[in-house]
Design a protein around this motif. Structure first.
Motif, PDB file in Angstrom:
ATOM      1  N   PHE A 101       0.872  -1.175   0.000  1.00 43.29           N
ATOM      2  CA  PHE A 101       0.000   0.000   0.000  1.00 43.29           C
ATOM      3  C   PHE A 101       0.909   1.226   0.000  1.00 43.29           C
ATOM      4  N   ALA A 102       0.883   2.006  -1.088  1.00 43.35           N
ATOM      5  CA  ALA A 102       1.842   3.112  -1.246  1.00 43.35           C
ATOM      6  C   ALA A 102       1.126   4.441  -1.420  1.00 43.35           C
ATOM      7  N   ASP A 103       1.827   5.505  -1.049  1.00 46.41           N
ATOM      8  CA  ASP A 103       1.335   6.855  -1.308  1.00 46.41           C
ATOM      9  C   ASP A 103       1.402   7.119  -2.809  1.00 46.41           C
ATOM     10  N   TYR A 104       0.651   8.139  -3.253  1.00 52.10           N
ATOM     11  CA  TYR A 104       0.538   8.406  -4.692  1.00 52.10           C
ATOM     12  C   TYR A 104       1.578   9.385  -5.226  1.00 52.10           C
ATOM     13  N   ASP A 105       2.581   9.761  -4.416  1.00 58.12           N
ATOM     14  CA  ASP A 105       3.601  10.671  -4.940  1.00 58.12           C
ATOM     15  C   ASP A 105       4.848   9.904  -5.369  1.00 58.12           C
ATOM     16  N   VAL A 106       5.908  10.625  -5.755  1.00 68.76           N
ATOM     17  CA  VAL A 106       7.120   9.972  -6.265  1.00 68.76           C
ATOM     18  C   VAL A 106       7.780   9.119  -5.184  1.00 68.76           C
ATOM     19  N   ASP A 107       7.798   9.609  -3.954  1.00 66.17           N
ATOM     20  CA  ASP A 107       8.401   8.840  -2.866  1.00 66.17           C
ATOM     21  C   ASP A 107       7.653   7.527  -2.668  1.00 66.17           C
ATOM     22  N   GLY A 108       6.329   7.592  -2.748  1.00 68.72           N
ATOM     23  CA  GLY A 108       5.535   6.374  -2.630  1.00 68.72           C
ATOM     24  C   GLY A 108       5.774   5.437  -3.799  1.00 68.72           C
ATOM     25  N   ALA A 109       5.832   5.997  -5.010  1.00 71.60           N
ATOM     26  CA  ALA A 109       6.034   5.176  -6.210  1.00 71.60           C
ATOM     27  C   ALA A 109       7.401   4.505  -6.208  1.00 71.60           C
ATOM     28  N   THR A 110       8.447   5.240  -5.854  1.00 74.75           N
ATOM     29  CA  THR A 110       9.792   4.643  -5.826  1.00 74.75           C
ATOM     30  C   THR A 110       9.906   3.622  -4.696  1.00 74.75           C
ATOM     31  N   SER A 111       9.269   3.905  -3.556  1.00 77.36           N
ATOM     32  CA  SER A 111       9.295   2.956  -2.436  1.00 77.36           C
ATOM     33  C   SER A 111       8.625   1.645  -2.828  1.00 77.36           C
ATOM     34  N   HIS A 181       8.211   7.826   6.822  1.00 75.72           N
ATOM     35  CA  HIS A 181       9.106   8.856   7.352  1.00 75.72           C
ATOM     36  C   HIS A 181       8.348  10.077   7.844  1.00 75.72           C
ATOM     37  N   HIS A 182       7.026  10.050   7.775  1.00 75.53           N
ATOM     38  CA  HIS A 182       6.234  11.189   8.232  1.00 75.53           C
ATOM     39  C   HIS A 182       6.238  11.278   9.754  1.00 75.53           C
ATOM     40  N   PRO A 197      12.088   6.808  10.918  1.00 72.03           N
ATOM     41  CA  PRO A 197      13.080   7.618  11.638  1.00 72.03           C
ATOM     42  C   PRO A 197      12.472   8.829  12.333  1.00 72.03           C
ATOM     43  N   ASN A 198      11.193   9.126  12.022  1.00 71.86           N
ATOM     44  CA  ASN A 198      10.516  10.259  12.652  1.00 71.86           C
ATOM     45  C   ASN A 198       9.449   9.814  13.650  1.00 71.86           C
ATOM     46  N   ALA A 212      11.694   6.218   0.495  1.00 73.62           N
ATOM     47  CA  ALA A 212      12.529   5.359  -0.351  1.00 73.62           C
ATOM     48  C   ALA A 212      13.836   5.018   0.355  1.00 73.62           C
ATOM     49  N   GLY A 213      14.390   5.963   1.120  1.00 73.78           N
ATOM     50  CA  GLY A 213      15.594   5.689   1.902  1.00 73.78           C
ATOM     51  C   GLY A 213      15.334   4.676   2.996  1.00 73.78           C
ATOM     52  N   VAL A 214      14.184   4.782   3.651  1.00 75.26           N
ATOM     53  CA  VAL A 214      13.818   3.818   4.702  1.00 75.26           C
ATOM     54  C   VAL A 214      13.632   2.426   4.101  1.00 75.26           C
ATOM     55  N   VAL A 215      12.965   2.361   2.948  1.00 77.96           N
ATOM     56  CA  VAL A 215      12.761   1.063   2.282  1.00 77.96           C
ATOM     57  C   VAL A 215      14.102   0.467   1.860  1.00 77.96           C
ATOM     58  N   PHE A 216      15.005   1.310   1.360  1.00 72.31           N
ATOM     59  CA  PHE A 216      16.320   0.794   0.953  1.00 72.31           C
ATOM     60  C   PHE A 216      17.072   0.213   2.147  1.00 72.31           C
ATOM     61  N   LEU A 217      17.020   0.877   3.290  1.00 74.00           N
ATOM     62  CA  LEU A 217      17.646   0.321   4.490  1.00 74.00           C
ATOM     63  C   LEU A 217      16.995  -1.007   4.869  1.00 74.00           C
ATOM     64  N   THR A 218      15.683  -1.115   4.660  1.00 74.02           N
ATOM     65  CA  THR A 218      14.981  -2.373   4.940  1.00 74.02           C
ATOM     66  C   THR A 218      15.484  -3.486   4.024  1.00 74.02           C
ATOM     67  N   LEU A 219      15.723  -3.151   2.761  1.00 77.27           N
ATOM     68  CA  LEU A 219      16.247  -4.152   1.827  1.00 77.27           C
ATOM     69  C   LEU A 219      17.665  -4.577   2.211  1.00 77.27           C
ATOM     70  N   ILE A 220      18.447  -3.644   2.745  1.00 77.93           N
ATOM     71  CA  ILE A 220      19.785  -4.010   3.230  1.00 77.93           C
ATOM     72  C   ILE A 220      19.661  -5.002   4.387  1.00 77.93           C
ATOM     73  N   ALA A 221      18.714  -4.733   5.288  1.00 80.57           N
ATOM     74  CA  ALA A 221      18.495  -5.645   6.414  1.00 80.57           C
ATOM     75  C   ALA A 221      18.033  -7.018   5.913  1.00 80.57           C
ATOM     76  N   LEU A 222      17.192  -7.024   4.885  1.00 74.83           N
ATOM     77  CA  LEU A 222      16.721  -8.288   4.306  1.00 74.83           C
ATOM     78  C   LEU A 222      17.869  -9.064   3.660  1.00 74.83           C
ATOM     79  N   ASN A 223      18.708  -8.368   2.899  1.00 72.88           N
ATOM     80  CA  ASN A 223      19.851  -9.032   2.266  1.00 72.88           C
ATOM     81  C   ASN A 223      20.821  -9.586   3.302  1.00 72.88           C
ATOM     82  N   ARG A 224      20.955  -8.866   4.406  1.00 69.89           N
ATOM     83  CA  ARG A 224      21.834  -9.347   5.472  1.00 69.89           C
ATOM     84  C   ARG A 224      21.314 -10.665   6.047  1.00 69.89           C
TER      85      ARG A 224
END
Length: 588
Positions: A101-111, A181-182, A197-198, A212-224
């Motif tokens: 379930f994503a927001d409709y802006d660019v941050d939501g789309a990239t996430s 991140h809101h 983080p907020n 998108a930064g939070v999701v990327f950190l999540t993917l790093i945790a998943l890869n680990r």
């Protein structure tokens, strides 16, 4: 006396042609730049820029080459991160049904695209759900969450969900993870994990991350976790173009790890391996290597257009597809919607500006509301009002007695927390966001009272005392010294954007040469220092701000010219161009 504030106007310009005072570096910043220049042998304009950005002398060389290895935090420092990663991996490996379930802006789309791509590499499909801005509004809603929970084992909310207590409760038959991140409230929503983080119980060290930064950190945790199992993990470096796009388009501060994410992401984007982004870049007529400007002003608005005036999932689908034909169709559709968005925006902008001007631009808060104003453009128009007045701005579209609006703030004024406070006080149906941007929903009968209360809160932060926006300059630049290698070095101090303004320089006492109006009210010109060095310049919106008339009718008068230096590429040749933002008559 503090040495952090310049004592006098730069070049003596108290009121430029656009009505602004020019401000240079503070005495402390000047001394730092001088010391940096002596110790590093870097050109003075580079040192002035780094000094203004707060970079210490010993850190200069490292700052110009940011690396993820040095700046990337351990994902586990974020609360609930390990819990979230373990649950997502379990779902992926157990072939559970997953919804995003994503927001409709660019941050939501990239996430969303980040998760979809990672799950696809794991051999798992995912259902994408993005709410309609008009029919459903921002964030999870009870009917949607209930329906998704009935069909899925795990729902991952990205770029939304932190304040959606009731909606998440409605989806409680599935496990729910929030990656957001809101700004968080006093209590967390009912979810398996809330990674943000907020959150109020976080220390704020990573508050500058977008979703998108939070999701990327999540993917790093998943890869680990995968590596701990001895399993092969998806390639995350290839996903950095998505992180960069989300970070810049969401106007996240380009500081700390965000700098490294964007710098490295731009390199990945330049390889043109993601069919959705490369196709959209072609439609947007991007003919040079991608920069943060392209992300914020060419790609971002087009991806946003689907959520603003069209079908909300178009952007996320474009960023997730591997099919060339689908990418071409989606990119063309988004480009057309962006043109439509611009037309709607201009209509609302003119009406909002007139209304706000009638109320007065000197109030602590500038706001406007109108019946039928499209909710997809009110945020952009709020940004235009903010830029025009140097005041926090709110623009609201009203439909059937309910106002849906967006707010944008200026540096030093925390808007998101005060919007959230208004909601808690009962002035709003709901509201929240960041320091610089927020959204709100308000009953039409409470609109005037709510805006009056918000104006009072803005005044307490000093918004009413703000003067005309200063033009902040890093220093002088001589026409003869402005060459392509220097501009390339300046760009290494970037990427520039929110939290890291691009360097601006003044060319003193210049002679205006060729001038020509181009497009709709833009100005193309050339100027020289009288000693043989000549530079071309372009000034957008020059008819509106007075530069067009003054510089085309210069009658031999010399001017100080201020703006950003950039590289212009034409038919394979590179030259320096000034993006002219302001000018002032040179004395004598």
């Amino acid at each position: 006396m503090s040495q952090n504030v310049p004592k006098s106007a730069f070049l003596g310009v108290e009121a430029s042609l656009t009505g602004r005072r020019w401000v240079g570096l503070s005495p402390d910043q000047d001394r730092m730049a001088e010391a940096m220049s002596q110790q590093t042998n870097l050109p003075r304009p580079i040192c002035q820029t780094l000094s203004r950005l707060g970079v210490q002398v010993g850190d200069a060389e490292r700052y110009l080459a940011p690396t993820l290895k040095e700046l990337l935090p351990d994902p586990s420092v974020l609360k609930d991160m390990d819990k979230a990663a373990e649950r997502i991996l379990k779902a992926a490996q157990a072939s559970e049904k997953i919804a995003i379930f994503a927001d409709y802006d660019v941050d939501g789309a990239t996430s969303a695209a980040l998760l979809i791509n990672w799950l696809r590499d794991m051999g798992r499909p995912a259902t994408l759900y993005i709410p309609d801005r008009i029919d459903e509004g921002y964030g999870p809603n009870e009917p949607a969450m209930q329906a998704l929970a009935a069909e899925h084992d795990l729902i991952i909310c990205v770029d939304c969900g932190t304040l959606s207590h009731d909606a998440l409760a409605a989806g409680s038959s599935a496990d729910i993870i929030v990656l957001d991140h809101h700004l968080g409230g006093e209590t967390l929503p009912p979810a398996h994990a809330v990674v943000n983080p907020n959150r109020q119980d976080e220390n704020g060290d990573l508050a500058h991350l977008c979703a998108a930064g939070v999701v990327f950190l999540t993917l790093i945790a998943l890869n680990r976790l995968l590596k701990q199992q001895g399993a092969q993990a998806p390639d995350l470096i290839a996903l950095l173009d998505l992180v960069a796009l989300g970070t810049v388009a969401d106007v996240a501060p380009l500081i700390g790890v965000n700098r490294a994410l964007v710098v490295q992401g731009l390199k990945i984007m330049g390889q043109r391996n993601r069919i959705g982004i490369s196709t959209l870049a072609d439609v947007a007529r991007m003919d040079t290597a991608p920069t943060s400007y392209h992300l914020g002003f060419l790609l971002g608005p087009r991806i946003n257009a689907g959520g603003r005036v069209g079908t909300p999932d178009l952007g996320a689908r474009l960023l997730s597809t591997n099919d060339k034909s689908e990418a071409e169709a989606l990119a063309e559709r988004l480009d057309a919607l962006n043109t439509e968005r611009r037309e709607i925006e201009e209509q609302v902008r003119i009406a909002a500006l007139a209304q706000a001007e009638e109320r007065g631009f000197d109030a602590p808060l500038v706001w406007a509301a109108g019946q039928g104003w499209h909710p997809g453009v009110v945020g952009i128009v709020a940004s235009r009002l903010k830029e025009a007045t140097n005041r926090p701005a709110v623009v609201i579209g009203v439909e059937d007695g309910i106002g849906k609006g967006s707010a944008r703030s200026v540096a030093g004024i925390d808007l998101g927390a005060q919007i959230q406070r208004l909601a808690m006080e009962g002035h709003l149906i709901k509201g929240g966001g960041h320091k610089m941007a927020a959204g709100l929903t308000v009953d039409e009968t409470k609109l005037e009272t709510a805006m009056q209360r918000l104006s009072e809160l803005m005044d307490k932060q000093g918004a009413g005392a703000l003067g005309p926006r200063d033009l902040k300059l890093d220093g002088l630049m001589m026409a003869g010294a402005a060459n392509v290698p220097l501009v390339e070095q300046l760009e290494k101090a970037g990427p520039f954007g929110a939290g890291a303004a691009a360097p601006r320089f003044a060319f003193p006492d210049q002679q205006i040469g060729f001038t020509k109006e181009v497009g709709q009210g833009h100005l193309k010109l050339s100027f020289s220092d009288g000693m043989g060095a000549k530079i071309d310049a372009i000034s957008f919106g020059a008819a509106e701000n007075g530069l067009l008339q003054a510089l085309t009718q210069h009658k031999g008068q010399r001017f100080h010219l201020a703006g950003r230096v950039e590289i212009n590429t034409w038919q394979g040749r590179q030259s320096v161009q000034l993006r002219l933002e302001d000018a002032a008559p040179a004395a004598g």
